[in-house]
Design an enzyme around this catalytic site. Structure first.
Site, PDB file in Angstrom:
ATOM      1  N   GLU A   1       0.824  -1.216   0.000  1.00 54.16           N
ATOM      2  CA  GLU A   1       0.000   0.000   0.000  1.00 54.16           C
ATOM      3  C   GLU A   1       0.856   1.263   0.000  1.00 54.16           C
ATOM      4  O   GLU A   1       1.241   1.754   1.063  1.00 54.16           O
ATOM      5  CB  GLU A   1      -0.929   0.014   1.221  1.00 54.16           C
ATOM      6  CG  GLU A   1      -1.820   1.264   1.249  1.00 54.16           C
ATOM      7  CD  GLU A   1      -2.768   1.331   2.441  1.00 54.16           C
ATOM      8  OE1 GLU A   1      -2.687   0.470   3.333  1.00 54.16           O
ATOM      9  OE2 GLU A   1      -3.583   2.259   2.474  1.00 54.16           O
TER      10      GLU A   1
ATOM     11  N   LYS B   1      -2.553  -2.074  -3.059  1.00 52.17           N
ATOM     12  CA  LYS B   1      -3.605  -1.219  -2.486  1.00 52.17           C
ATOM     13  C   LYS B   1      -3.228   0.230  -2.747  1.00 52.17           C
ATOM     14  O   LYS B   1      -2.507   0.848  -1.949  1.00 52.17           O
ATOM     15  CB  LYS B   1      -3.754  -1.491  -0.984  1.00 52.17           C
ATOM     16  CG  LYS B   1      -4.786  -0.596  -0.298  1.00 52.17           C
ATOM     17  CD  LYS B   1      -5.217  -1.156   1.044  1.00 52.17           C
ATOM     18  CE  LYS B   1      -6.082  -0.180   1.806  1.00 52.17           C
ATOM     19  NZ  LYS B   1      -6.762  -0.783   2.951  1.00 52.17           N
TER      20      LYS B   1
HETATM   21  P1  13P Z   1      -9.356   4.238   4.270  1.00 49.03           P
HETATM   22  O1  13P Z   1     -10.222   3.501   3.288  1.00 49.03           O
HETATM   23  O2  13P Z   1     -10.122   4.872   5.391  1.00 49.03           O
HETATM   24  O3  13P Z   1      -8.397   5.171   3.572  1.00 49.03           O
HETATM   25  O4  13P Z   1      -8.467   3.153   5.007  1.00 49.03           O
HETATM   26  C1  13P Z   1      -7.919   2.139   4.261  1.00 49.03           C
HETATM   27  C2  13P Z   1      -6.610   1.781   4.827  1.00 49.03           C
HETATM   28  O5  13P Z   1      -6.385   0.650   5.161  1.00 49.03           O
HETATM   29  C3  13P Z   1      -5.589   2.820   4.937  1.00 49.03           C
HETATM   30  O6  13P Z   1      -4.370   2.246   5.263  1.00 49.03           O
END
Ligand code: 13P
Length: 341
Positions: free
Chosen positions: A178, A220
């Site tokens: 991510e 992600k």
């Molecule tokens: P949000 O969808 O609230 O951005 O959170 C997702 C997430 O895991 C951020 O690390």
């Protein structure tokens, strides 16, 4: 490493019609969410809240493929003594775990952050696997502002993401990679597109250098989207078109799936954007949601910390999960939202 098995888990995480519930708020973040609904952030309240979500039968069995947990939650038991991880498994969803340890200021780079948590990660992954986690998450944060992001911030964060991903695969855990480009600034969608492209390219370069198997991971990312404070807000169609163009340019088809973060978008925007992207298919990877706020804002409000509101909280969660499940097939319509209101 058994890549066939990793690929099977990664593919299940992005199965059509389903997506991931990001319920891995750190103690600091969940306190902020609880403050907003007037609930004290105690260990029991956090457990009760998450137990409510994981016992939402409709959402969990039909629309949620996996749940990202925080360290405290993976060791917690439900009120009746059943481990929360077992509740998730029993619903048919896959338990996952956030393994990064948050961010610290990046030296020599004012205003920029680097994600921590590589020390002892190999040992921690072993204990998480034993407890039932089959995937993990690590979030890097890149901010857009005047003179930032620096190549230094992009590079060290990509390096850490790849270190983490390789350790996960060696422990037979699917890494969610991510690299989040924040949408907090006043930049327009094209600046977000340009920065995200640099970040994704660097991230995949590092993943290759460190021999991460792309078939055994999930990406992600953020969407290509206007900064929240930008006077020029891009339409749903523009976000969808620019995000898909960006991902096609940067994400190899060997990656089984992409699951977006919501990043501060409203519930309905996050759903509409995902839905519009599926109208541009066919796509080379599974494309779905891994939302935190956009799945939980409604159930948090409906629950408000009261036992008598559990059914209302579960119904609000199931509604959002269903809407996003439909969006992950391009079958959502805004009229479905009005009917539920
Ligand atoms: P949000 O969808 O609230 O951005 O959170 C997702 C997430 O895991 C951020 O690390």
């Amino acid at each position: 490493m058994n890549l066939t098995e990793l690929n099977k888990v990664a593919t299940a995480m992005v199965a059509s019609g389903k997506g991931i519930l990001a319920a891995d708020e750190s103690s600091g973040t969940i306190k902020k969410r609880f403050d907003a609904i007037g609930v004290e952030s105690t260990e029991d309240n956090r457990r009760d809240y998450r137990e409510m979500l994981f016992r939402s039968r409709e959402a969990m069995s039909q629309y949620i493929s996996g749940v990202i947990l925080y360290d405290e939650t993976i060791w917690q038991d439900a009120k009746d003594g059943t481990p929360l991880v077992r509740l998730i498994e029993q619903s048919g969803a896959i338990p996952g775990i956030k393994v990064d340890e948050g961010t610290q200021a990046l030296p020599m780079c004012p205003g920029e952050l680097v994600t921590m948590g590589l020390d002892r990660l190999a040992e921690r992954l072993k204990t998480y696997y034993q407890r039932g986690a089959r995937f993990a998450k690590w979030r890097a944060v890149i901010d857009i502002g005047s003179g930032i992001p620096s190549m230094t911030a992009i590079s060290v964060n990509a390096h850490a993401l790849a270190r983490y991903a390789a350790l996960c695969q060696a422990a037979q855990i699917v890494p969610i990679v991510e690299p989040e480009v924040l949408m907090d600034g006043d930049h327009d969608i094209d600046r977000c597109h340009e920065v995200t492209q640099r970040v994704l390219n660097k991230t995949f370069q590092e993943l290759r250098v460190q021999r991460v198997a792309l078939e055994g991971m999930v990406l992600k990312p953020n969407m290509a989207i206007s900064g929240k404070k930008s006077p020029k807000q891009a339409s749903v169609e523009e976000v969808a078109e620019k995000t898909i163009r960006l991902l096609k340019a940067c994400v190899p088809a060997a990656v089984p799936g992409i699951a977006f973060l919501s990043g501060g978008q409203s519930d309905e925007e996050a759903t509409a954007h995902l839905n519009a992207m599926h109208k541009l298919g066919p796509l080379p990877w599974g494309l779905t949601f891994s939302y935190g706020r956009a799945l939980q804002a409604a159930p948090q409000k409906a629950w408000a910390g009261k036992a008598e509101n559990v059914a209302a909280g579960q119904s609000a969660f199931s509604h959002r999960a269903r809407m996003n499940g439909l969006a992950s097939r391009g079958e959502w319509q805004s009229s479905l939202e009005q009917k539920a209101a």
